[in-house]
Design a protein around this motif. Structure first.
Motif, PDB file in Angstrom:
ATOM      1  N   PRO A  82       0.673  -1.015   0.065  1.00  0.00           N
ATOM      2  CA  PRO A  82       0.235   0.064  -0.152  1.00  0.00           C
ATOM      3  C   PRO A  82       0.884   1.091  -0.069  1.00  0.00           C
ATOM      4  N   ASP A  83       0.608   2.189  -0.845  1.00  0.00           N
ATOM      5  CA  ASP A  83       1.307   3.583  -0.711  1.00  0.00           C
ATOM      6  C   ASP A  83       0.818   4.241   0.295  1.00  0.00           C
ATOM      7  N   TYR A 248      -5.485 -10.327   3.487  1.00  0.00           N
ATOM      8  CA  TYR A 248      -5.998  -9.470   2.842  1.00  0.00           C
ATOM      9  C   TYR A 248      -7.599  -9.408   3.068  1.00  0.00           C
ATOM     10  N   ILE A 251      -9.590  -5.999   2.862  1.00  0.00           N
ATOM     11  CA  ILE A 251      -9.760  -5.499   1.873  1.00  0.00           C
ATOM     12  C   ILE A 251     -10.687  -6.071   0.787  1.00  0.00           C
ATOM     13  N   LYS A 279      -0.825  -5.234   5.163  1.00  0.00           N
ATOM     14  CA  LYS A 279      -1.571  -4.793   4.217  1.00  0.00           C
ATOM     15  C   LYS A 279      -2.807  -3.798   4.636  1.00  0.00           C
ATOM     16  N   ALA A 282      -1.224  -0.826   6.299  1.00  0.00           N
ATOM     17  CA  ALA A 282      -0.095  -0.152   5.636  1.00  0.00           C
ATOM     18  C   ALA A 282       0.953  -0.124   6.521  1.00  0.00           C
ATOM     19  N   MET A 336      -8.883   3.967   3.298  1.00  0.00           N
ATOM     20  CA  MET A 336      -7.952   3.174   2.480  1.00  0.00           C
ATOM     21  C   MET A 336      -8.527   2.303   1.343  1.00  0.00           C
ATOM     22  N   PHE A 340      -8.691   1.994  -2.640  1.00  0.00           N
ATOM     23  CA  PHE A 340      -8.323   0.888  -3.285  1.00  0.00           C
ATOM     24  C   PHE A 340      -9.527   0.335  -4.347  1.00  0.00           C
ATOM     25  N   PHE A 366      -5.547  -6.038  -3.514  1.00  0.00           N
ATOM     26  CA  PHE A 366      -5.088  -5.040  -4.745  1.00  0.00           C
ATOM     27  C   PHE A 366      -4.574  -5.530  -5.998  1.00  0.00           C
ATOM     28  N   ALA A 413      -2.065  -0.917  -5.781  1.00  0.00           N
ATOM     29  CA  ALA A 413      -1.520  -0.270  -4.770  1.00  0.00           C
ATOM     30  C   ALA A 413      -0.630   1.034  -4.937  1.00  0.00           C
TER      31      ALA A 413
END
Length: 433
Positions: A82-83, A248, A251, A279, A282, A336, A340, A366, A413
């Motif tokens: 993740p950025d 994950y 997400i 994840k 982050a 977040m 995504f 992602f 991501a």
């Protein structure tokens, strides 16, 4: 052939004794080289490493980094990171823990307060109650869970069913245990869902474990509840253990529910559940994961963990225990996931515009697994040319499964700007604009 001959001046031209001496000298040199190799046996590595290979995802990343250092404008669709920044409450609580000198050893099992918070999350997400005292273990990242759990339960010669394409850590750590991976391909025409009949067909008297990754890396799919119910029945029928990687599982998109296989009848006792913070929160560089299982299984995993890492950094555990379940932290995680979801839709729209690229709609994680066969290239050629000529890094499917030659994995991501520019370059590449 080497008969004695003399030239006009009487000197020897060829002599069998000279050749014999040279041959002896050569044999001596070869023997010396073999001897030196035996002296330097440690350079070869242990036999258990013969089937273990370096991470192909990391290799793609190293190639991308090298091109970037040369000044090329590389866009990375290759890395599953993740950025986003770690939620502020977790950072603040961890800094406070350092200031309070909470920097000494924690229990090998992990800080009890953190295990209690994890138990709360597992109850909310999985509908299962795990005793934080005996059924939860904190580790240094999810990768350590795979290492410790496999070493704790697998013996040489055991067989492990893995659905491919798959995260390469499973295969390599199965080999490290001296066990055998039995791959079962997931087919695009089935939406990459598991075929229970294919699982039964692969079971032998050496089968010990089934590995699940739900949601899936690299597919982005979530296994349907009815499919998991069948796998649970198979595990009970054949007395198998299930290792489920649920890194994950928060997400998710489109209202999809990711049910844990541990929640099916008779499955809690035969399931090892892996998760972590990399994840969802982050926190890839913080290296904190956890495993939940029956206390007797945890006890065996603990034996490996004690000698691998002793304990995860104590101040990080205090920070997580104080902040992971705070409303502010949960709010940042939800935001977040919403981003995504937006990026997922952006990527799908871009791929549809490009044409010649097909995919199954991702429901979690992602990643999107893209079939490139209509371009006339396989995944290896496509990914190599895309990186070397257009500076977009993706992961070839063959790095994640032997049969996946027609695919590449894209991670979304990264920023909207990077996604849009990368997709534009892919469009020029595919359609020769």
């Amino acid at each position: 052939m080497y008969s004695r001959k003399e030239s006009n001046n009487g000197k020897l031209v060829k002599d069998s004794s000279v050749i014999g001496f040279l041959m002896t000298l050569l044999s001596f040199q070869e023997a010396k080289e073999v001897q030196n190799m035996e002296k330097e046996w440690f350079l070869k590595g242990a036999n258990r490493l013969e089937q273990v290979y370096f991470s192909p995802i990391r290799q793609v990343g190293e190639k991308a980094n090298a091109l970037a250092k040369e000044g090329h404008p590389v866009i990375k669709f290759s890395i599953g990171e993740p950025d986003f920044n770690t939620p502020e409450p977790i950072k603040a609580a961890t800094i406070q823990a350092i200031k309070e000198n909470k920097t000494h050893y924690a229990s090998n099992r992990g800080l009890l307060e953190l295990r209690q918070c994890i138990a709360q999350k597992l109850k909310e997400n999985n509908g299962l109650e795990y005793d934080p005292e005996t059924e939860i273990l904190v580790t240094s990242g999810g990768a350590e869970v795979i290492n410790d759990a496999f070493l704790a339960v697998l013996n040489p010669g055991d067989e492990v069913i893995v659905f491919t394409p798959a995260f390469m850590n499973y295969e390599n750590l199965i080999h490290l245990c001296g066990a055998k991976m039995v791959g079962i391909p997931l087919k695009e025409e089935n939406g990459f869902q598991i075929d229970p009949a294919a699982v039964k067909a692969k079971i032998t008297d050496r089968t010990r474990m089934i590995v699940l990754n739900n949601p899936s890396n690299p597919l982005g799919i979530v296994f349907k509840e009815e499919v998991l119910a069948e796998i649970a029945k198979i595990a009970v029928q054949y007395n198998l253990l299930v290792f489920t990687d649920e890194m994950y599982n928060e997400i998710l998109y489109d209202g999809v529910v990711c049910r844990s296989i541990a929640s099916f009848p008779d499955m809690k006792i035969r399931t090892i559940t892996m998760n972590g913070f990399s994840k969802t929160y982050a926190m890839t560089g913080w290296r904190v994961g956890y495993v939940a299982a029956d206390s007797r299984v945890i006890s065996n995993i603990l034996k490996v963990h004690q000698y691998a890492t002793t304990c995860s950094p104590t101040f990080i555990q205090y920070g997580l225990a104080a902040a992971m379940n705070l409303p502010e932290t949960i709010s940042e995680v939800k935001k977040m996931v919403q981003v995504f979801d937006h990026r997922r839709k952006l990527v799908m729209a871009g791929l549809d515009k490009i044409g010649k690229l097909t995919y199954i709609v991702p429901e979690g994680a992602f990643y999107i697994f893209v079939n490139v066969s209509q371009t006339g290239m396989d995944g290896d050629e496509f990914a190599a040319k895309l990186l070397n000529e257009f500076y977009v890094a993706t992961v070839p499917g063959t790095k994640l499964g032997d049969w996946c030659k027609d695919y590449i994995r894209i991670s979304y991501a990264t920023s909207d700007q990077n996604l849009e520019e990368g997709l534009n370059r892919m469009d020029r590449f595919v359609n020769h604009k």
